[in-house]
Design a protein around this motif. Structure first.
Motif, short mmCIF file in Angstrom:
data_model
loop_
_atom_site.label_atom_id
_atom_site.label_comp_id
_atom_site.label_asym_id
_atom_site.label_seq_id
_atom_site.Cartn_x
_atom_site.Cartn_y
_atom_site.Cartn_z
N ALA A 15 1.07 -0.95 10.07
CA ALA A 15 1.48 -0.20 9.24
C ALA A 15 2.35 -0.36 8.26
O ALA A 15 4.07 -1.07 8.64
N THR A 16 2.64 -1.12 7.00
CA THR A 16 3.00 -1.99 6.38
C THR A 16 4.22 -0.99 4.99
O THR A 16 4.66 -1.14 4.37
N CYS A 17 3.63 0.95 5.20
CA CYS A 17 4.52 1.20 3.69
C CYS A 17 5.59 0.93 3.78
O CYS A 17 5.93 1.81 5.28
N SER A 18 5.97 0.81 2.76
CA SER A 18 7.21 0.92 2.62
C SER A 18 8.20 3.02 2.25
O SER A 18 9.45 2.31 2.94
N ASP A 57 5.92 -3.70 3.05
CA ASP A 57 4.82 -3.50 1.89
C ASP A 57 6.26 -4.61 0.70
O ASP A 57 6.25 -5.20 0.33
N ALA A 58 7.21 -3.32 1.33
CA ALA A 58 8.11 -3.48 -0.43
C ALA A 58 9.04 -5.60 0.08
O ALA A 58 8.60 -6.03 -1.30
N PHE A 59 8.24 -6.16 0.96
CA PHE A 59 8.94 -8.23 1.10
C PHE A 59 7.54 -8.27 0.76
O PHE A 59 7.61 -9.56 -0.06
N PHE A 74 5.14 -2.31 -6.95
CA PHE A 74 4.83 -3.93 -7.23
C PHE A 74 5.24 -3.80 -8.54
O PHE A 74 5.44 -4.38 -8.94
N ARG A 75 4.72 -2.41 -9.38
CA ARG A 75 5.44 -2.33 -10.63
C ARG A 75 6.54 -2.37 -11.00
O ARG A 75 7.01 -2.48 -11.94
N GLN A 76 7.14 -1.76 -10.01
CA GLN A 76 8.71 -1.27 -10.14
C GLN A 76 9.46 -3.10 -9.56
O GLN A 76 11.12 -3.61 -10.81
N ALA A 77 9.18 -3.83 -9.11
CA ALA A 77 9.03 -5.13 -8.75
C ALA A 77 9.25 -5.82 -9.73
O ALA A 77 9.95 -6.85 -10.43
N GLU A 90 -1.60 -8.94 3.28
CA GLU A 90 -2.02 -8.86 4.88
C GLU A 90 -3.47 -8.29 5.38
O GLU A 90 -3.56 -8.79 6.56
N ALA A 91 -3.50 -7.00 4.97
CA ALA A 91 -4.53 -6.29 5.81
C ALA A 91 -6.30 -6.91 5.44
O ALA A 91 -6.56 -6.94 6.73
N TRP A 92 -6.36 -7.70 4.81
CA TRP A 92 -7.30 -8.27 4.39
C TRP A 92 -7.41 -10.23 4.65
O TRP A 92 -8.12 -10.40 4.37
N THR A 93 -6.30 -10.73 4.88
CA THR A 93 -6.03 -12.41 4.38
C THR A 93 -7.11 -12.73 5.45
O THR A 93 -7.40 -13.67 5.23
N THR A 94 -7.05 -12.14 6.47
CA THR A 94 -7.39 -13.26 7.62
C THR A 94 -8.84 -12.68 8.17
O THR A 94 -9.69 -12.99 9.16
#
Length: 864
Positions: A184-187, A205-207, A241-244, A313-317
């Protein structure tokens, strides 16, 4: 709408939980035993132990909701689509528990057990599984006078989805039950106030967002599309993503779309059409593999090629996408992947698994049994209706895993498994630290220690926050104040090999360290690019402008979209079509514009009036009122005023070198001549008055005609010297000023030396002030000397005009500065002309009876 519906589901099951907390147990004997009213029908795998750890995994990737008629008891949801990697995740936890139990140095004399459940990629099932872990599995248990004992589970490893983790942590976190997620990656889950008991061994997800932006900048991709899943994971990552991206600058989003859950071919068709029409060649996808499966079906149908995909990372592999059918579209993909690790002994453990070993009494829901049926394409007895008649085989349990190829046994690319392994060990080390507490030196009230017999989940939380250990692979594991692990990702590249096969190659790493901060390392020589040139694609809204051109922002477009305009010479400007250079308009105070015409007319009118007054005074030069107080100075004053009016014409028209040099010199000398005459006239008035008194006759010898002319000449010569020095040292010159406006040139005279201009004005100001002061002191002389009153009034007008001139001149741009100076010249000249000569002309022309020596002397006598 996805997050909205997820929230509704969560609230609905939250109410269910509250209901169960009151009605989940039914008493057979009022104070003897309790019995579970019912259990959730879940796929699971269990192992007994002194301490139980819970686990939530995605062993099936979808589910089917039953039809709700409410005329009979609703059926349970049906899980479908066995997911081999998800099953390997669950078995990794089983392996880690088994390895810990064999380690004599970790949790000695304590046997760990586990209860693992399948969430079937469905919030309802995942939430039900979490409730089952907290409530326990015993159908009956005895009630004691004191409620003591180890809780059903002391910690939970999971969930794999951010939305599921949010729902679970919201409720289970109320009881401070430690939850360690591996996926679970949600910031948003880093918020310690909302999720106080949540930890994770995967970066947030922030990173991941910052890592994606670093890659975009590295390859110069400033124009990209963003696709996110319709859930908490997608919504939060899109916002981050939009903010960063806005903070980093230099890159823009061409479009941002939300991928729907379930079958929605119309929406997917629309999204792919947006991608197809966009000029952005880079597509960033933060979504789950089920979303990519559905999206790629439409991409293949519309044959959208030439895109550079960037995977979260959810679908890279995701192996399900790494097929020959997808490779023409997805080869070359760059993705952020969970850090790969090594887990020695895992494959041997997997080879030894057997359905008889795991949970024989789980009513056919053993995950190992389901894996067995999926792998060997058989069914355990009793088989489903029609299975045998359709040619299906029965599972005997004697099948050999060594004789089949299965993805479960592939341990060459352990990524989520490595996070699971670290999560289990984090809980184990926290338990070990807790049990090693020395009595009387504990961290709890009264320096007490926690024990297994009286263990509370929040007590384990204390030790989990401080856990720190190193894995056999050499990675350090610890948690920060938000429950996040030290972030590190591998960068993966999907490579299409010449033999038609596909390989996911590690081509770099992005990580964050305490010393260096965020760090990106890429081995570009290893990257496969899905293009004819075998080079990175160009994904920019507008190509960088070549030398000699400049950027012009497109209206209504992001900052990355601009036109390249050819740099024109200084005197030229781009045409509206931006295809050629056209001369800039030249602006100056012209004789042909309304403002110039008005000022020219006023100047000529003033000159004409001076000439008329001069003619009147010449015609009546023998009359007493003209002869009074040195008529020669009056004539000289009229000539100087005429020059003042005429010098203003030098400020109008196209600036040239001679006009720039002459305008201020003529202005300065003319006004000094004028003010000098007034000053001398004032001095004469005072001297004559003093001479009329006994013994004052000697004063007049210093103010004869020669002395008066000489004084005026000296005062004027000083100004002439100032102007000469100014013109020699730093002469005013014409200047084309392009700073005021982009599309036109302001043609003006720069003063050259600001000090010279200031001295010129200052000298005029000193003489004017002296004239005003003397006239003011002499204002109460007898009426036959009343010219002092006229001088006082005229100099008051003169000073007021020029005091107002300075700030107006400084703040006026271009031609308006010249207009302000011309206006000041005309206003002060008219003021002097009217104030000094208006009353005299009135008497000469309209009251001739008063223009006699007797009348003047008589007025003086009457007042005496």
């Amino acid at each position: 709408m996805g997050p909205f519906f997820d929230t509704l589901k969560f609230l609905y099951f939250y109410v269910i939980m509250i209901y169960f907390s009151s009605h989940f147990f039914i008493s057979e004997s009022l104070f003897s035993t309790c019995k579970l009213r019912r259990q959730f029908y879940l796929n699971g795998m269990h192992k007994p132990g002194d301490v139980i750890l819970g686990g939530l995994f995605e062993v099936h990737y979808t589910s089917v909701f039953p039809e709700l008629t409410f005329t009979s008891e609703p059926n349970m949801l049906s899980c479908q689509g066995f997911d081999p990697p998800g099953f390997r995740h669950a078995m990794t936890m089983a392996f880690a528990v088994d390895e810990i139990n064999k380690n004599a140095n970790l949790l000695p004399n304590v046997t760990l057990g586990y209860s693992l459940y399948d969430n079937c990629a469905t919030l309802v099932i995942g939430f039900s599984a979490a409730l089952s872990l907290v409530s326990g599995r015993e159908e009956k248990f005895l009630l004691h006078e004191n409620c003591l004992g180890t809780p059903p589970v002391v910690g939970i490893v999971g969930d794999s989805f951010s939305t599921f983790s949010i729902a679970t942590s919201d409720v289970i976190g109320l009881f401070k039950m430690p939850i360690v997620s591996y996926f679970a990656t949600c910031s948003c889950l880093s918020d310690r106030h909302k999720f106080p008991s949540f930890f994770r061994t995967i970066p947030s997800d922030a990173f991941q967002v910052h890592a994606m932006i670093r890659i975009l900048k590295h390859f110069g991709w400033t124009w990209a599309g963003l696709l996110v899943s319709d859930d908490d994971y997608g919504v939060h990552v899109a916002r981050s993503f939009r903010q960063a991206l806005a903070q980093s600058g230099g890159s823009c989003l061409a479009y941002s779309e939300i991928l729907p859950w379930g079958e929605n071919s119309a929406e997917l068709r629309r999204i792919v059409e947006v991608m197809k029409k966009s000029t952005a060649r880079v597509v960033i996808v933060f979504a789950h593999q089920i979303h990519m499966i559905q999206l790629m079906e439409e991409v293949i149908k519309q044959n959208v090629t030439g895109l550079q995909w960037m995977a979260s990372e959810a679908w890279t592999t995701a192996a399900v996408l790494q097929t020959t059918r997808h490779m023409p579209y997805l080869s070359g993909t760059l993705g952020i992947a969970i850090r790969r690790g090594e887990i020695p002994g895992l494959r041997d453990f997997l080879m030894k698994m057997h359905p008889d070993i795991y949970d024989r009494n789980n009513n056919g829901n053993s995950m190992v049994r389901q894996f067995w049926e999926y792998t060997f394409q058989c069914r355990f007895a009793p088989p489903p209706s029609g299975w045998l008649q359709g040619g299906g085989a029965l599972c005997t349990g004697q099948e050999e895993l060594a004789n089949v190829e299965t993805e479960v046994l592939d341990v060459s690319n352990l990524r989520p498994e490595y996070n699971i392994y670290k999560a289990v060990y984090a809980l184990a080390y926290a338990l070990d630290d807790m049990l090693r507490c020395a009595p009387g030196r504990g961290p709890f009230s009264g320096n007490s220690c926690a024990t297994l017999q009286k263990l509370e989940p929040w007590q384990l939380m204390h030790y989990l926050e401080k856990v720190h250990f190193t894995t056999p692979f050499g990675d350090e594991v610890s948690f920060d104040e938000n429950g996040d692990a030290l972030p590190i990702y591998d960068i993966m590249n999907w490579q299409w090999l010449p033999d038609g096969s596909m390989k996911v190659q590690n081509v770099g790493v992005v990580k964050k360290t305490a010393l260096k901060g965020e760090e990106l390392r890429l081995d570009e020589d290893k990257i496969f690019w899905n293009s004819d040139s075998k080079q990175p694609v160009q994904s920019v809204c507008s190509v960088s402008c070549p030398p000699g051109t400049r950027m012009a922002r497109k209206n209504g477009q992001p900052a990355c979209c601009f036109d390249c305009c050819t740099s024109c010479p200084e005197d030229f400007w781009s045409s509206p079509q931006r295809d050629r250079c056209v001369p800039k308009k030249t602006e100056f105070l012209s004789y042909h514009e309304p403002l110039g015409i008005c000022l020219t007319t006023a100047s000529l009118l003033g000159t004409f009036i001076c000439a008329v007054v001069l003619g009147i005074f010449t015609h009546y030069r023998s009359t007493p009122i003209v002869r009074a107080n040195n008529s020669e100075l009056s004539f000289l004053l009229l000539v100087s005023l005429k020059l003042c009016f005429l010098c203003s014409l030098l400020f109008i028209g196209r600036p040239r070198l001679w006009t720039c040099q002459l305008r201020h010199a003529a202005f300065g000398i003319s006004f000094v001549l004028c003010v000098s005459c007034i000053l001398v006239k004032t001095m004469v008035v005072v001297a004559v008055f003093k001479a009329s008194k006994p013994g004052g006759g000697t004063n007049l010898k210093w103010f004869g005609s020669v002395q008066q002319r000489g004084t005026v000449l000296v005062f004027t010569s000083i100004q002439a010297a100032i102007c000469t020095a100014w013109l020699i040292s730093s002469s005013p010159v014409p200047y084309k000023n392009t700073q005021y406006y982009n599309d036109k040139i302001v043609f003006e005279c720069v003063v050259g030396s600001t000090i010279g201009f200031a001295v010129l004005l200052g000298y005029i100001g000193v003489l004017a002030f002296l004239s005003f002061l003397l006239a003011f002191l002499a204002r109460n002389l007898p009426d036959n000397f009343n010219e002092a009153k006229l001088i006082t009034f005229s100099m008051l007008i003169f000073c007021a005009v020029w005091v107002a001139f300075v700030p107006a001149y400084v703040n006026s741009p271009g031609k308006y500065a010249d207009a302000v100076e011309v206006f000041a010249i005309l206003a002060s000249s008219f003021g002097l002309l009217v104030a000094l000569f208006g009353p005299k002309c009135y008497i000469i022309l309209l009251k001739p009876e008063r223009n006699t020596k007797k009348e003047i002397i008589g007025r003086g006598t009457a007042k005496s």
